[in-house]
Design a protein around this motif. Structure first.
Motif, PDB file in Angstrom:
ATOM      1  N   GLU A 297     -29.448  10.271  16.592  1.00 59.59           N
ATOM      2  CA  GLU A 297     -30.372   9.606  17.521  1.00 59.59           C
ATOM      3  C   GLU A 297     -30.093   9.989  18.974  1.00 59.59           C
ATOM      4  O   GLU A 297     -31.007  10.229  19.754  1.00 59.59           O
ATOM      5  CB  GLU A 297     -30.296   8.085  17.358  1.00 59.59           C
ATOM      6  CG  GLU A 297     -30.707   7.569  15.993  1.00 59.59           C
ATOM      7  CD  GLU A 297     -32.199   7.532  15.783  1.00 59.59           C
ATOM      8  OE1 GLU A 297     -32.937   7.291  16.744  1.00 59.59           O
ATOM      9  OE2 GLU A 297     -32.623   7.734  14.639  1.00 59.59           O
ATOM     10  N   VAL A 298     -28.818  10.011  19.345  1.00 63.34           N
ATOM     11  CA  VAL A 298     -28.453  10.335  20.726  1.00 63.34           C
ATOM     12  C   VAL A 298     -28.716  11.819  21.010  1.00 63.34           C
ATOM     13  O   VAL A 298     -29.261  12.168  22.053  1.00 63.34           O
ATOM     14  CB  VAL A 298     -26.990   9.948  21.009  1.00 63.34           C
ATOM     15  CG1 VAL A 298     -26.514  10.501  22.346  1.00 63.34           C
ATOM     16  CG2 VAL A 298     -26.838   8.430  20.987  1.00 63.34           C
ATOM     17  N   LYS A 299     -28.358  12.674  20.070  1.00 59.87           N
ATOM     18  CA  LYS A 299     -28.562  14.119  20.240  1.00 59.87           C
ATOM     19  C   LYS A 299     -30.045  14.441  20.430  1.00 59.87           C
ATOM     20  O   LYS A 299     -30.409  15.277  21.253  1.00 59.87           O
ATOM     21  CB  LYS A 299     -28.016  14.863  19.025  1.00 59.87           C
ATOM     22  CG  LYS A 299     -28.029  16.366  19.161  1.00 59.87           C
ATOM     23  CD  LYS A 299     -27.424  16.990  17.908  1.00 59.87           C
ATOM     24  CE  LYS A 299     -26.728  18.266  18.248  1.00 59.87           C
ATOM     25  NZ  LYS A 299     -25.975  18.799  17.108  1.00 59.87           N
ATOM     26  N   GLU A 300     -30.894  13.772  19.661  1.00 61.17           N
ATOM     27  CA  GLU A 300     -32.337  14.027  19.724  1.00 61.17           C
ATOM     28  C   GLU A 300     -33.021  13.272  20.863  1.00 61.17           C
ATOM     29  O   GLU A 300     -34.229  13.376  21.036  1.00 61.17           O
ATOM     30  CB  GLU A 300     -32.979  13.676  18.382  1.00 61.17           C
ATOM     31  CG  GLU A 300     -32.542  14.599  17.265  1.00 61.17           C
ATOM     32  CD  GLU A 300     -33.129  14.235  15.916  1.00 61.17           C
ATOM     33  OE1 GLU A 300     -33.811  13.187  15.797  1.00 61.17           O
ATOM     34  OE2 GLU A 300     -32.893  15.006  14.966  1.00 61.17           O
ATOM     35  N   GLY A 301     -32.266  12.480  21.616  1.00 61.83           N
ATOM     36  CA  GLY A 301     -32.842  11.749  22.742  1.00 61.83           C
ATOM     37  C   GLY A 301     -33.643  10.526  22.340  1.00 61.83           C
ATOM     38  O   GLY A 301     -34.402   9.986  23.141  1.00 61.83           O
ATOM     39  N   GLU A 302     -33.459  10.073  21.105  1.00 60.60           N
ATOM     40  CA  GLU A 302     -34.185   8.897  20.612  1.00 60.60           C
ATOM     41  C   GLU A 302     -33.573   7.593  21.117  1.00 60.60           C
ATOM     42  O   GLU A 302     -34.229   6.564  21.139  1.00 60.60           O
ATOM     43  CB  GLU A 302     -34.204   8.895  19.083  1.00 60.60           C
ATOM     44  CG  GLU A 302     -34.911  10.096  18.472  1.00 60.60           C
ATOM     45  CD  GLU A 302     -36.395  10.122  18.775  1.00 60.60           C
ATOM     46  OE1 GLU A 302     -37.033   9.059  18.771  1.00 60.60           O
ATOM     47  OE2 GLU A 302     -36.907  11.228  19.030  1.00 60.60           O
TER      48      GLU A 302
END
Length: 162
Positions: free
Chosen positions: A111-116
Protein backbone atom coordinates in the motif's frame (compact mmCIF):
# COMPACT_ATOMS: atom_id res chain seq x y z
CA UNK A 1 -34.57 36.70 -4.76
CA UNK A 2 -37.09 35.08 -2.40
CA UNK A 3 -36.27 31.66 -3.89
CA UNK A 4 -32.61 32.08 -2.87
CA UNK A 5 -33.62 33.09 0.63
CA UNK A 6 -35.79 30.00 0.99
CA UNK A 7 -33.06 27.80 -0.49
CA UNK A 8 -30.35 29.15 1.82
CA UNK A 9 -32.72 29.01 4.80
CA UNK A 10 -33.64 25.40 3.97
CA UNK A 11 -30.00 24.39 3.68
CA UNK A 12 -29.24 26.08 7.01
CA UNK A 13 -32.14 24.26 8.72
CA UNK A 14 -30.96 20.92 7.28
CA UNK A 15 -27.37 21.69 8.35
CA UNK A 16 -28.50 22.34 11.90
CA UNK A 17 -30.87 19.36 11.98
CA UNK A 18 -28.17 16.84 10.95
CA UNK A 19 -26.14 17.85 14.00
CA UNK A 20 -28.73 16.03 16.08
CA UNK A 21 -28.31 12.71 14.24
CA UNK A 22 -26.39 10.49 16.66
CA UNK A 23 -22.90 9.51 15.62
CA UNK A 24 -20.36 7.90 17.90
CA UNK A 25 -16.71 8.21 17.00
CA UNK A 26 -14.57 5.14 17.71
CA UNK A 27 -13.15 5.26 21.23
CA UNK A 28 -9.70 6.60 21.97
CA UNK A 29 -7.46 4.62 24.30
CA UNK A 30 -4.00 5.78 25.32
CA UNK A 31 -3.07 2.64 27.27
CA UNK A 32 -2.31 0.04 24.60
CA UNK A 33 0.07 -2.60 25.97
CA UNK A 34 -0.10 -4.62 22.72
CA UNK A 35 0.94 -1.67 20.55
CA UNK A 36 3.36 -2.15 17.66
CA UNK A 37 5.69 0.60 18.84
CA UNK A 38 5.98 -1.04 22.25
CA UNK A 39 6.87 -4.39 20.65
CA UNK A 40 10.51 -3.44 20.08
CA UNK A 41 10.47 -4.02 16.31
CA UNK A 42 10.13 -0.36 15.35
CA UNK A 43 12.96 2.15 15.22
CA UNK A 44 12.45 5.68 16.50
CA UNK A 45 12.46 7.02 12.93
CA UNK A 46 9.81 4.55 11.72
CA UNK A 47 7.81 5.13 14.90
CA UNK A 48 7.68 8.85 14.16
CA UNK A 49 6.52 8.30 10.59
CA UNK A 50 3.84 5.82 11.67
CA UNK A 51 2.58 8.16 14.43
CA UNK A 52 2.36 11.09 12.00
CA UNK A 53 0.97 9.31 8.94
CA UNK A 54 -0.88 6.21 10.16
CA UNK A 55 -1.91 6.26 13.82
CA UNK A 56 -4.91 8.61 13.52
CA UNK A 57 -6.77 5.93 11.57
CA UNK A 58 -4.91 2.70 12.31
CA UNK A 59 -4.68 2.80 16.11
CA UNK A 60 -6.72 3.40 19.23
CA UNK A 61 -4.83 6.68 19.69
CA UNK A 62 -6.82 8.70 17.16
CA UNK A 63 -6.54 12.45 17.62
CA UNK A 64 -9.86 13.75 16.36
CA UNK A 65 -9.81 17.25 14.85
CA UNK A 66 -12.58 19.74 15.60
CA UNK A 67 -14.46 18.95 12.38
CA UNK A 68 -14.87 15.31 13.41
CA UNK A 69 -17.70 16.52 15.65
CA UNK A 70 -19.61 18.27 12.87
CA UNK A 71 -22.07 16.29 10.75
CA UNK A 72 -21.93 15.12 8.00
CA UNK A 73 -18.10 15.11 8.14
CA UNK A 74 -18.24 13.28 11.48
CA UNK A 75 -20.02 10.39 9.76
CA UNK A 76 -17.19 10.02 7.24
CA UNK A 77 -14.49 10.28 9.92
CA UNK A 78 -16.25 7.67 12.06
CA UNK A 79 -16.67 5.28 9.13
CA UNK A 80 -13.08 5.70 7.94
CA UNK A 81 -11.54 5.17 11.38
CA UNK A 82 -13.70 2.10 12.07
CA UNK A 83 -12.80 0.52 8.74
CA UNK A 84 -9.12 1.38 9.13
CA UNK A 85 -8.95 -0.17 12.60
CA UNK A 86 -10.70 -3.30 11.35
CA UNK A 87 -8.12 -3.64 8.57
CA UNK A 88 -5.06 -2.86 10.71
CA UNK A 89 -4.86 -1.65 14.29
CA UNK A 90 -1.33 -0.92 15.49
CA UNK A 91 -2.66 -0.71 19.06
CA UNK A 92 -3.53 -4.41 19.00
CA UNK A 93 -0.47 -5.55 17.03
CA UNK A 94 0.61 -8.16 19.55
CA UNK A 95 -2.86 -9.77 19.42
CA UNK A 96 -2.26 -10.76 15.80
CA UNK A 97 -0.75 -14.20 15.26
CA UNK A 98 2.39 -14.59 13.14
CA UNK A 99 0.53 -15.12 9.87
CA UNK A 100 -1.68 -12.07 10.47
CA UNK A 101 1.38 -9.95 11.28
CA UNK A 102 3.11 -11.11 8.10
CA UNK A 103 -0.01 -10.35 6.07
CA UNK A 104 -0.33 -6.88 7.63
CA UNK A 105 3.36 -6.10 7.01
CA UNK A 106 3.05 -7.24 3.40
CA UNK A 107 -0.05 -5.07 2.96
CA UNK A 108 1.78 -2.10 4.49
CA UNK A 109 4.70 -2.53 2.09
CA UNK A 110 2.42 -2.80 -0.94
CA UNK A 111 0.00 0.00 0.00
CA UNK A 112 2.76 2.46 0.91
CA UNK A 113 4.92 1.56 -2.10
CA UNK A 114 1.98 2.09 -4.47
CA UNK A 115 1.04 5.39 -2.79
CA UNK A 116 -2.33 4.07 -1.62
CA UNK A 117 -1.59 4.96 2.00
CA UNK A 118 -2.08 7.31 3.62
CA UNK A 119 -5.31 8.10 1.80
CA UNK A 120 -5.36 11.22 -0.34
CA UNK A 121 -8.51 12.51 1.35
CA UNK A 122 -6.60 12.44 4.65
CA UNK A 123 -3.40 14.08 3.41
CA UNK A 124 -5.32 16.92 1.75
CA UNK A 125 -6.30 18.15 5.21
CA UNK A 126 -3.34 16.69 7.14
CA UNK A 127 -0.41 17.67 4.93
CA UNK A 128 2.15 16.57 7.54
CA UNK A 129 0.91 12.97 7.07
CA UNK A 130 1.90 12.93 3.39
CA UNK A 131 4.88 10.66 2.83
CA UNK A 132 7.76 11.75 0.63
CA UNK A 133 9.65 9.21 -1.49
CA UNK A 134 12.35 8.67 1.15
CA UNK A 135 9.76 8.03 3.87
CA UNK A 136 7.88 5.63 1.60
CA UNK A 137 11.08 3.74 0.95
CA UNK A 138 11.88 3.59 4.68
CA UNK A 139 8.45 2.18 5.52
CA UNK A 140 8.62 -0.40 2.72
CA UNK A 141 12.12 -1.52 3.74
CA UNK A 142 11.07 -1.66 7.41
CA UNK A 143 7.95 -3.72 6.65
CA UNK A 144 9.88 -6.17 4.48
CA UNK A 145 12.72 -6.55 7.02
CA UNK A 146 10.25 -6.90 9.89
CA UNK A 147 8.61 -9.87 8.18
CA UNK A 148 11.91 -11.73 8.67
CA UNK A 149 12.07 -10.59 12.32
CA UNK A 150 8.53 -11.85 12.97
CA UNK A 151 9.38 -15.28 11.50
CA UNK A 152 12.64 -15.46 13.49
CA UNK A 153 10.83 -14.55 16.71
CA UNK A 154 8.23 -17.24 16.07
CA UNK A 155 10.93 -19.83 15.39
CA UNK A 156 12.73 -18.77 18.60
CA UNK A 157 9.50 -19.17 20.58
CA UNK A 158 8.94 -22.65 19.14
CA UNK A 159 12.48 -23.69 20.08
CA UNK A 160 11.94 -22.48 23.67
CA UNK A 161 8.80 -24.60 23.95
CA UNK A 162 10.56 -27.78 22.83
Amino acid sequence: MKVWQYLVGGIAVIGIAVQFVPNELPAVESNNPGDLIGSGIVSEEISGILKTSCYDCHSNETQYPWYSNVAPVSWLVSKDVREAREELNFSTWQDYDMMEQLEKLDDIAIEVKEGEMPLGIYTVIHSSAKLDDAQRQLIVEWAEATMDVVVEEEEGTEEEIE
